[in-house]
Design a protein around this motif. Structure first.
Motif, PDB file in Angstrom:
ATOM      1  N   PRO A   1       0.278  -2.983  12.481  1.00  0.00           N
ATOM      2  CA  PRO A   1       0.786  -3.379  11.166  1.00  0.00           C
ATOM      3  C   PRO A   1       2.279  -3.656  11.151  1.00  0.00           C
TER       4      PRO A   1
ATOM      5  N   ARG B   1      -2.191  -0.994   5.343  1.00  0.00           N
ATOM      6  CA  ARG B   1      -1.804  -0.077   4.258  1.00  0.00           C
ATOM      7  C   ARG B   1      -1.583   1.344   4.761  1.00  0.00           C
ATOM      8  N   GLU B   2      -2.405   1.766   5.703  1.00  0.00           N
ATOM      9  CA  GLU B   2      -2.406   3.168   6.131  1.00  0.00           C
ATOM     10  C   GLU B   2      -1.516   3.438   7.352  1.00  0.00           C
TER      11      GLU B   2
ATOM     12  N   ASN C   1       4.443  -2.811   9.007  1.00  0.00           N
ATOM     13  CA  ASN C   1       5.263  -1.687   8.542  1.00  0.00           C
ATOM     14  C   ASN C   1       5.373  -0.571   9.572  1.00  0.00           C
TER      15      ASN C   1
ATOM     16  N   LEU D   1      -6.953  -2.447   6.071  1.00  0.00           N
ATOM     17  CA  LEU D   1      -6.750  -1.021   5.803  1.00  0.00           C
ATOM     18  C   LEU D   1      -5.628  -0.463   6.673  1.00  0.00           C
TER      19      LEU D   1
END
Length: 283
Positions: A53, A90-91, A55, A87
């Motif tokens: 991801p 986000r996680e 982030n 997912l």
């Protein structure tokens, strides 16, 4: 005397320095948006799809989820089917969507075919060499044939795979050596491909029933012998074994009326599996 003291201090400091270099507190992680990577495993060219991801940069080491397609599937279709990458964004975890040779996992194992257990181990090494992955939080899930393969990984690679979550494909390949392995499985009572009752005409590919496979894992994990069913309204029923060694719970989400599909309606399998994985690091 002064020289001896300095030397002794340096010798004491070296192991701590080596550990600090080998296991940094944070890592510089480069986002990877569903990139296809190649590697050689067992002398064979293999591929996998990796998602890290955006982030993740500067975070601590990330969990890694292996997502295994069903027979006839591929990495791209599998990534779309489960939504694990969305997912993960986000996680904050990485996803490796693996590709079987000829779209069929080597399970039950047939020696002339590819060694898929070694392939998974090699992919872990390949990702860890270039991304900051937490070796205590590597997990495996899959659907149908991928569920059977994730079951095999729980048996044969449980020193590296922290927990498994087969969907429509739980198998028990015991006796298995090694640690107790947390198991979550989802299966539909109207699954006519991998029948809940097992013992069909599939040969070694589909043998025991889902309850029998669940009981095999429960015995391996030294759980209490009684299978407990939670009282729930509706088609979704939870069955579990309690008191397992090192909290390695064994749980089945049984869905009345559901066929051979990745669940979205009665339960969001992707979200439920990730919550299960989060609770079960390698112990």
């Amino acid at each position: 005397m002064r020289l001896l003291c300095i030397t002794a201090l340096l010798l004491c400091a070296l192991p701590a320095l080596a550990r600090a270099q080998a296991t940094p507190a944070t890592c510089s992680l480069t986002p990877v948006n569903g990139e296809i990577r190649e590697l050689t495993s067992g002398g064979r060219k293999r591929i996998y799809r990796l998602f890290v991801p955006a982030n993740a940069a500067g975070q601590a080491r990330l969990p890694l989820v292996f997502d295994l397609h069903g027979t006839g599937g591929n990495t791209t279709g599998r990534a779309k089917e489960t939504g694990f990458e969305a997912l993960a964004a986000r996680e904050g975890f990485a996803v490796a969507t693996l590709q079987a040779e000829d779209s069929r996992w080597n399970v039950p194992v047939f020696t002339p075919r590819a060694d898929d257990v070694q392939y998974v181990s090699d992919v872990i090494d390949d990702i860890a060499a270039r991304s900051c992955i937490d070796p205590a939080r590597v997990y495996a899930t899959g659907f149908s044939g991928g569920g059977r393969m994730s079951s095999l990984l729980g048996c044969r690679l449980n020193d590296r795979i922290a927990a498994i979550a087969p969907v429509g494909g739980l198998r028990w390949f015991g006796p298995c050596s090694g640690r107790a392995v947390p198991v979550l499985t989802v299966h539909g009572l109207a699954d006519f491909t991998n029948a809940y009752e097992g013992h069909g005409d599939r040969g070694a590919e589909w043998v025991e029933s889902v309850p029998e496979a669940l009981a095999g894992w429960a015995a391996h994990n030294r759980c209490q012998q009684k299978l407990v069913q939670d009282k729930q309204a509706g088609p979704l029923q939870t069955l579990r074994y309690a008191g397992c060694e090192r909290d390695a719970e064994v749980k089945l989400l049984r869905i009345d009326g559901m066929g051979h599909v990745w669940p979205r309606t009665e339960v969001d399998a992707t979200a439920v599996i990730w919550q299960f994985f989060k609770a079960h690091p390698l112990r």
